[in-house]
Each structure stands twice: as structure tokens, then as C-alpha cells.
Scaffold this motif. Structure first.
Motif, short mmCIF file in Angstrom:
data_model
loop_
_atom_site.label_atom_id
_atom_site.label_comp_id
_atom_site.label_asym_id
_atom_site.label_seq_id
_atom_site.Cartn_x
_atom_site.Cartn_y
_atom_site.Cartn_z
N LYS A 77 -1.28 -0.78 -10.75
CA LYS A 77 -2.46 -1.36 -10.10
C LYS A 77 -2.18 -2.74 -9.51
N ALA A 78 -1.21 -3.43 -10.09
CA ALA A 78 -0.90 -4.77 -9.59
C ALA A 78 -0.47 -4.74 -8.13
N ILE A 79 0.24 -3.68 -7.75
CA ILE A 79 0.72 -3.58 -6.36
C ILE A 79 -0.45 -3.34 -5.41
N LEU A 80 -1.48 -2.65 -5.90
CA LEU A 80 -2.67 -2.43 -5.08
C LEU A 80 -3.46 -3.73 -4.93
N ILE A 81 -3.56 -4.48 -6.01
CA ILE A 81 -4.24 -5.78 -5.95
C ILE A 81 -3.50 -6.71 -4.98
N ALA A 82 -2.17 -6.67 -5.03
CA ALA A 82 -1.37 -7.49 -4.10
C ALA A 82 -1.65 -7.08 -2.66
N ALA A 83 -1.76 -5.76 -2.43
CA ALA A 83 -2.06 -5.27 -1.08
C ALA A 83 -3.42 -5.78 -0.61
N ILE A 84 -4.40 -5.71 -1.49
CA ILE A 84 -5.75 -6.17 -1.15
C ILE A 84 -5.72 -7.66 -0.78
N THR A 111 0.83 -1.21 0.00
CA THR A 111 0.00 0.00 0.00
C THR A 111 0.86 1.25 0.00
N GLY A 112 1.93 1.23 0.80
CA GLY A 112 2.84 2.37 0.84
C GLY A 112 3.52 2.60 -0.50
N LEU A 113 3.93 1.51 -1.15
CA LEU A 113 4.56 1.63 -2.48
C LEU A 113 3.59 2.23 -3.49
N LYS A 114 2.35 1.76 -3.44
CA LYS A 114 1.33 2.28 -4.36
C LYS A 114 1.05 3.75 -4.08
N LEU A 115 1.08 4.11 -2.82
CA LEU A 115 0.72 5.47 -2.41
C LEU A 115 1.82 6.48 -2.72
N PHE A 116 3.08 6.08 -2.51
CA PHE A 116 4.17 7.05 -2.58
C PHE A 116 5.16 6.83 -3.72
N ALA A 117 5.20 5.63 -4.29
CA ALA A 117 6.21 5.36 -5.31
C ALA A 117 5.61 4.89 -6.63
N LEU A 118 4.94 3.75 -6.60
CA LEU A 118 4.41 3.14 -7.83
C LEU A 118 2.94 3.52 -8.01
N VAL A 154 -11.49 0.75 -8.32
CA VAL A 154 -12.59 0.92 -9.28
C VAL A 154 -12.56 2.31 -9.90
N LYS A 155 -12.18 3.31 -9.10
CA LYS A 155 -12.18 4.68 -9.59
C LYS A 155 -11.12 4.91 -10.67
N GLY A 156 -10.07 4.12 -10.65
CA GLY A 156 -8.97 4.34 -11.58
C GLY A 156 -9.32 3.98 -13.01
N GLY A 157 -8.49 4.40 -13.94
CA GLY A 157 -8.67 4.05 -15.34
C GLY A 157 -8.11 2.67 -15.63
N ASP A 158 -8.13 2.32 -16.93
CA ASP A 158 -7.58 1.04 -17.36
C ASP A 158 -8.30 -0.13 -16.68
N TRP A 159 -9.60 0.02 -16.49
CA TRP A 159 -10.37 -0.94 -15.71
C TRP A 159 -10.49 -2.29 -16.40
N PHE A 160 -10.57 -2.30 -17.74
CA PHE A 160 -10.82 -3.55 -18.43
C PHE A 160 -9.62 -4.50 -18.32
N ARG A 161 -8.43 -3.96 -18.40
CA ARG A 161 -7.24 -4.79 -18.21
C ARG A 161 -7.20 -5.36 -16.80
N SER A 162 -7.63 -4.55 -15.84
CA SER A 162 -7.69 -5.02 -14.46
C SER A 162 -8.69 -6.17 -14.32
N CYS A 163 -9.83 -6.05 -15.02
CA CYS A 163 -10.82 -7.13 -15.01
C CYS A 163 -10.21 -8.43 -15.52
N ARG A 164 -9.52 -8.32 -16.62
CA ARG A 164 -8.88 -9.51 -17.20
C ARG A 164 -7.86 -10.11 -16.23
#
Length: 289
Positions: free
Chosen positions: A104-111, A93-100, A170-180
Motif C-alpha cells: 500500500k505504501a507504493i500506492l500512497i506514494a503514487a497518490i 502506480t505501475g509497480l502497484k498494479l503489476f508487481a507490488l 479504501v477498499k483494501g484490507g489492513d486499513w487501520f495500519r494505513s490510517c496510522r
């Protein structure tokens, strides 16, 4: 152009840190169970048990009659896994927030890791509640203490943090690739969960860790499906064609049905895990042999 820091993600990061702190305190303190006797008090955690008589407190290791139980070892193992997953989730979460910020993959990993931590805490606490009678002392029944409560509070805060993360995703873009990507991850996790369940059922029947792994992987699959379907529902207008709005089809419905069946399967697995909590007792005849 620099990407703005997500306020939702910042809130979830703070919540994860708070949940992690609560779980650390609950993990390391000796008030999972408490006994208020007439002339003594007893309180114990995952590692130590303390007895207070005449205002003098003596702390010792957990009695072997409890420590040697499979269910208690499982509680310890799950609690350690939860701490590791919380730490991994906080780092992601910290990496997603401040660096990367664009990753989106890092956020999914955090979840996934934070949810795994919550599941481990839940399973550990269920095991404890099912076996709390083992902590009885001199005829007095044990009750739950504030250390136990802190782990539950930490779990609840973690779940709230995950929900906020999913909303941010969900709010972010590139949602379809995330779905896949999420759908592929779900399939992989389902396969891993099925393999673990099969191994537990037919080969490693006495191995509780493999059942816990099955529960975690299948729940991860469920979360991936849920997140993928939320993304789709939030962006279904993108499928409009020649002025006609898109609607949901049977393929979408099947993913929801599959998710529901998976949740039922996990509940049954947890029940089976809890029911087997007392199977770790060593028979006295076996000891003599």
C-alpha cells in the motif's frame, strides 16, 4: 494465491498516463499564449515564441523581458517538477498494479506524487494567468492557447486518477495500519511545511522555491489526513462494541478542522506567490550599476 489486478487501479493508471501525455504536449509546444494580429500571429510556450508574418513563421527563444522574470522562471520550474512527479507517480502506480500488488505504501506514494504534479501545474498556470499581459505584442493582448488548455486538462485527469486511487486504497484490507501511517506522514509533512514557511518568512524571503515546497508539503499532509479519515469512516463498524455502534469523537473532528485550516493556509500561500509574480523585474538603475 495470486492477487487479482484491481480494475480501479488499472483505470487510474491509464488516466495517469493520459494526463502525463497531455502535460508533456502542453509543456513542449508553443501555444500557451496566442495573439491574433491584423497582419501577424504570435504564439508562445515555455521555451519558444513564434511569429507568423505573410505565412512565414519564425521561432525564437522567449524574449529576455519575459524570460528573466521570476514568475516565468517559476512557471518553468514548476512545469518540470510536475513532469517528474507525473513520471514518478506513473511508475509507482505501475509497480502497484503489476508487481507490488500487496504494497500500500507504493500506492500512497503514487497518490502523493501525482497530487504534487497537479499542484505544480495549478500554481504554474495561476502565475501565467496573473502575468499574461507581459506577452502583449505591438499593442495586441495575448490570449490562452491550446497548450495551456492541455495542461489544465491533464491536471483535471490527474485529480480524477487520484480520487480513484483513494477509493481503491479504501477498499483494501489492513486499513487501520494505513490510517496510522498516513497520520504519521501528515504530521511529518506539516512539520516540513511549517519549517519551509518559517524560512520563507524570516530568512529566505526572496526564495520562491521554498514557498512552493511549503505549499506542496502542506497539501500532501491534507491529502494524507483526508485519506486517513475516509478509511476510518468506511470501517467505523469495526469499532462496534457489545452491539453498540461507534460514533465519531472530537479527536476525529480536530483532524478535519486541522485539514480545513491547512487548506486555507495553502490558498493564502498561493495568493502570496501569485502576487509576488512581478517582483522579478530588474530595475534599470540596478543594471547600470
Amino acid at each position: 494465491m495470486a492477487t487479482k489486478t484491481s480494475k480501479l487501479l488499472l483505470i487510474s493508471f491509464i488516466l495517469v498516463l493520459v494526463a502525463y501525455l497531455f502535460d508533456i504536449i502542453g509543456f513542449s509546444t508553443t501555444y500557451h499564449t496566442v495573439i491574433d494580429g491584423t497582419s501577424f500571429d504570435v504564439h508562445g510556450g515555455l521555451w519558444k515564441q513564434c511569429v507568423t508574418i505573410n505565412d512565414v513563421t519564425t521561432c525564437t527563444d522567449i524574449p529576455s523581458s519575459i524570460e528573466d522574470e521570476d514568475w516565468f522562471r517559476s512557471c518553468r520550474a514548476l512545469s518540470i517538477i510536475a513532469l517528474i512527479c507525473f513520471l514518478a507517480g506513473a511508475i509507482c502506480t505501475g509497480l502497484k498494479l503489476f508487481a507490488l500488488k500487496e504494497n500500500k505504501a507504493i500506492l500512497i506514494a503514487a497518490i502523493c506524487t501525482i497530487l504534487t504534479a497537479a499542484i505544480c501545474i495549478l500554481t504554474s498556470d495561476i502565475l501565467l494567468t496573473q502575468n499574461i499581459d507581459d506577452f502583449s505584442f505591438n499593442g495586441f493582448d495575448a490570449d490562452y492557447g491550446w497548450s495551456f488548455a492541455l495542461t489544465l486538462v491533464g491536471m483535471g485527469i490527474a485529480v480524477i486518477a487520484v480520487v480513484i486511487m483513494i477509493v481503491d486504497l479504501v477498499k483494501g484490507g489492513d486499513w487501520f495500519r494505513s490510517c496510522r501511517a498516513l497520520s504519521i506522514i501528515a504530521l511529518i509533512c506539516f512539520l516540513a511545511g511549517a519549517i519551509c514557511t518559517g524560512l520563507k518568512l524570516f530568512a529566505l524571503k526572496e526564495n520562491k522555491a521554498i514557498l512552493i515546497a511549503a505549499i506542496c508539503t502542506i497539501l500532501t499532509a491534507v491529502i494524507c489526513i483526508l485519506t486517513s479519515d475516509i478509511l476510518l469512516t468506511q470501517n467505523i463498524d469495526d469499532f462496534s462494541f457489545n452491539g453498540f455502534d461507534a460514533n465519531y469523537g472530537w479527536s476525529f473532528a480536530l483532524t478535519l478542522v486541522g485539514m480545513g485550516i491547512a487548506v486555507i493556509a495553502v490558498v493564502i500561500m498561493i495568493v502570496d506567490l501569485v502576487k509576488g509574480g512581478g517582483n522579478g523585474k530588474v530595475n534599470s538603475n540596478d543594471e547600470e550599476k
